[in-house]
Design a protein around this motif. Structure first.
Motif, short mmCIF file in Angstrom:
data_model
loop_
_atom_site.label_atom_id
_atom_site.label_comp_id
_atom_site.label_asym_id
_atom_site.label_seq_id
_atom_site.Cartn_x
_atom_site.Cartn_y
_atom_site.Cartn_z
N SER A 11 -43.47 21.86 14.40
CA SER A 11 -42.90 23.14 14.02
C SER A 11 -42.14 23.77 15.19
CB SER A 11 -44.00 24.09 13.54
OG SER A 11 -44.62 23.60 12.37
N TYR A 12 -42.71 23.65 16.39
CA TYR A 12 -42.05 24.20 17.57
C TYR A 12 -40.72 23.51 17.84
CZ TYR A 12 -45.64 27.30 19.54
OH TYR A 12 -46.49 28.34 19.78
N ILE A 42 -40.63 33.98 20.67
CA ILE A 42 -41.32 35.17 20.16
C ILE A 42 -40.42 36.40 20.26
CG2 ILE A 42 -43.24 36.76 20.60
CD1 ILE A 42 -44.94 34.33 21.34
N GLN A 43 -39.69 36.51 21.35
CA GLN A 43 -38.81 37.67 21.50
C GLN A 43 -37.72 37.69 20.44
OE1 GLN A 43 -35.70 39.17 24.84
NE2 GLN A 43 -37.85 39.16 25.46
N ARG A 44 -37.16 36.55 20.13
CA ARG A 44 -36.09 36.50 19.13
C ARG A 44 -36.61 36.83 17.74
NH1 ARG A 44 -31.52 31.83 19.31
NH2 ARG A 44 -30.59 32.07 17.24
N ALA A 45 -37.85 36.47 17.47
CA ALA A 45 -38.42 36.74 16.14
C ALA A 45 -39.01 38.13 16.03
CB ALA A 45 -39.48 35.69 15.81
N THR A 94 -46.13 32.43 16.68
CA THR A 94 -44.88 31.73 16.95
C THR A 94 -44.43 30.93 15.75
OG1 THR A 94 -45.49 31.57 19.29
CG2 THR A 94 -43.72 30.15 18.54
N ILE A 95 -45.36 30.24 15.11
CA ILE A 95 -44.99 29.42 13.95
C ILE A 95 -44.57 30.30 12.77
CG2 ILE A 95 -45.92 27.82 12.21
CD1 ILE A 95 -47.36 26.41 14.51
N TYR A 96 -45.21 31.46 12.62
CA TYR A 96 -44.75 32.38 11.58
C TYR A 96 -43.34 32.88 11.90
CZ TYR A 96 -44.62 36.12 8.16
OH TYR A 96 -44.26 36.93 7.12
N GLY A 97 -42.99 32.88 13.18
CA GLY A 97 -41.64 33.27 13.58
C GLY A 97 -40.57 32.37 12.99
#
Length: 485
Positions: free
Chosen positions: A64-65, A82-85, A413-416
């Protein structure tokens, strides 16, 4: 030459990146935690199931990453994703937690393990320098642990090529050694009936509580139904810690050639290699040693995996193969493994704090590159705090803090991926998450269930982890409203 002319150099290829993934994952856990799991779950089959589930979860997360890494091939990796999401505050909370607990905590835990096994050769390291009360001792082991972190930090300030060489050499050495242990373990173990005994009643699960002082058994509880599920959810933190740090390669995206391709590939290859090794290693252990055992047993076979001395199941297995010298061989292997593991962790972590500094969310000095194009000051900030954590010398506490916090941000992160698919549907995605949306959703659900189990069965440590994350909120506003030197 002006510092502003320095920039990160893309010198790492696919082999190097894969070496960093595998090398950062393989530390001390695989040689120790199966004994803890045997006490918690007491079943050969369930132990292997937990290692398999851990491997599948890790590989799922890594795949996923890959999508995020392809979209954002920049230094800082997960911090950038994380910041972008989610924005700056959530990304800061991640970076704050990585600095206070996750990265530095893992570095400290691995350094403590390195010192612990060095003490097999040099027992003098166990000598107390001073003590506070009856619950905390400061020994030469902590001094060695801190010294190893300082040495690796110094080496990595000399350039990414130097750090890469250390990583490749030590990763190759421990992979060869691990495969040797697996092959020899299966060769000798399958000549006995131990593995058949381990799997005769393989689904029978029990939880054994042992006195931490004298090692005597206090109670044995049968596990079925929800009790079994709950304990499995709690004890899976052990293989999860042993498989953690696979995401470190994303931190150094700014120094990897063709990161859009090589980071996703290295994440998959590295996690696959380690998953296979871990499962085979546990089968080798179970071929040589009974899962159950006797706490007062006179030999390593009588003690079994459950009651291995100081939980050194790897050393116990090696002693079955090679006799008493096996303890020293395994101790040497773990020294190589932990030293190489920490080399990768030190190398990668500094790049995250460099990226945070460039974004105004960490000390300004951490955003500077030295003459070797390395964020040396970021590495030294990381070193300083990791050394503070080494002072505690409590391996298990460090494991619990960092693994629980890691899981929280892995889920986030993955939810991002879902958020960015909606917010930026036309963004370039050289690689797309495998099995989207089913596989990422399954990862989030399973990991969330594990976190709930940990909150129930290990409330003190997990609550402490949540408090540390929460403390990042006021610190964030300090960085936002005040220039930090």
């Amino acid at each position: 030459m002006s510092e502003t002319k320095h920039h990160l150099q893309r010198t790492l290829g696919l082999f190097d990146a894969t070496s960093i993934v595998a090398g950062s994952m393989i530390g001390s856990g695989i040689f120790i935690v199966t004994s803890t799991m045997a006490k918690d779950i007491g079943s050969a089959a369930w132990i292997l199931v937990l290692w398999l589930v851990t491997g599948l979860l890790t590989m799922t997360a890594a795949l996923s990453y890959g999508e995020l890494a392809g979209m954002m091939p920049k230094a800082g990796g997960q911090f950038v994703y994380i910041q972008r999401a989610y924005g700056r505050m959530v990304s800061f909370l991640y970076g704050w937690t990585v600095f206070t607990v996750i990265q530095t905590g893992v570095i400290a835990a691995v350094a403590v393990a390195f010192a612990k096994y060095t003490a097999v050769f040099f027992p003098e390291l166990n000598i107390k320098i001073f003590a506070i009360g009856e619950s905390w001792d400061f020994t030469y082991k902590q001094v060695l642990a801190m010294a190893s972190v300082v040495l690796l930090t110094y080496i990595n300030t000399k350039g990414v090529k130097t750090g890469k060489t250390i990583q490749v050499v030590f990763t190759s050495a421990k992979l060869i050694a691990l495969f040797s242990i697996i092959i020899l373990g299966l060769y000798f173990g399958l000549k006995t009936n131990i593995i058949s005994e381990n799997f005769t009643d393989m689904w029978h699960a029990t939880r054994t509580i042992v006195d931490k002082v004298d090692g005597k058994v206090l109670s044995v509880t049968e596990l079925t139904g929800f009790a079994l599920i709950g304990v499995m959810g709690a004890t899976i933190i052990n293989p999860l810690f042993s498989s953690d740090a696979w995401n470190n390669v994303t931190f150094i995206a700014g120094e990897i050639k063709e990161p859009q391709k090589n980071i996703p590939r290295s994440l998959f290859l590295g996690t696959l290699i380690v998953t296979v090794i871990y499962i085979l290693a546990n089968i080798a252990y179970m071929s040589l040693l009974p899962v159950d055992g006797i706490a007062e047993g006179a030999t390593v076979i009588e003690k079994g995996i459950k009651f291995a001395d100081q939980e050194r199941v790897g050393a116990a297995a090696a002693s079955v193969i090679m006799g008493n010298i096996g303890v020293f061989v395994m101790a040497g292997l773990i020294m190589v493994s932990t030293f190489g593991c920490n080399s990768g962790l030190v190398l990668s972590g500094g790049r995250l704090f460099y990226a945070m500094s460039k974004d105004g969310l960490f000390f300004k000095k951490a955003g500077e590159l030295n003459k070797h194009d390395v964020p040396a000051k970021a590495l030294w900030f990381q070193c300083l705090w990791a050394c503070v954590l080494c002072i505690s010398g409590r391996y298990n506490d460090l494991v619990n803090y960092c693994t629980f916090a890691s899981l929280l941000f892995y889920m986030l992160t993955i939810y991002g991926i879902f958020i960015l698919r909606k917010k930026e549907p036309d963004a370039e995605r050289p690689y797309k998450a495998f099995g989207y949306p089913v596989i990422p959703v399954l990862y989030i659900l399973v990991t969330a269930a594990i976190c709930v189990a940990l909150l129930i069965f290990d409330t003190v440590n997990t609550t402490a982890g949540l408090i540390i994350v929460g403390l990042g909120v006021p610190v964030y506003y300090i960085f936002m409203n005040k220039k930090v030197a």
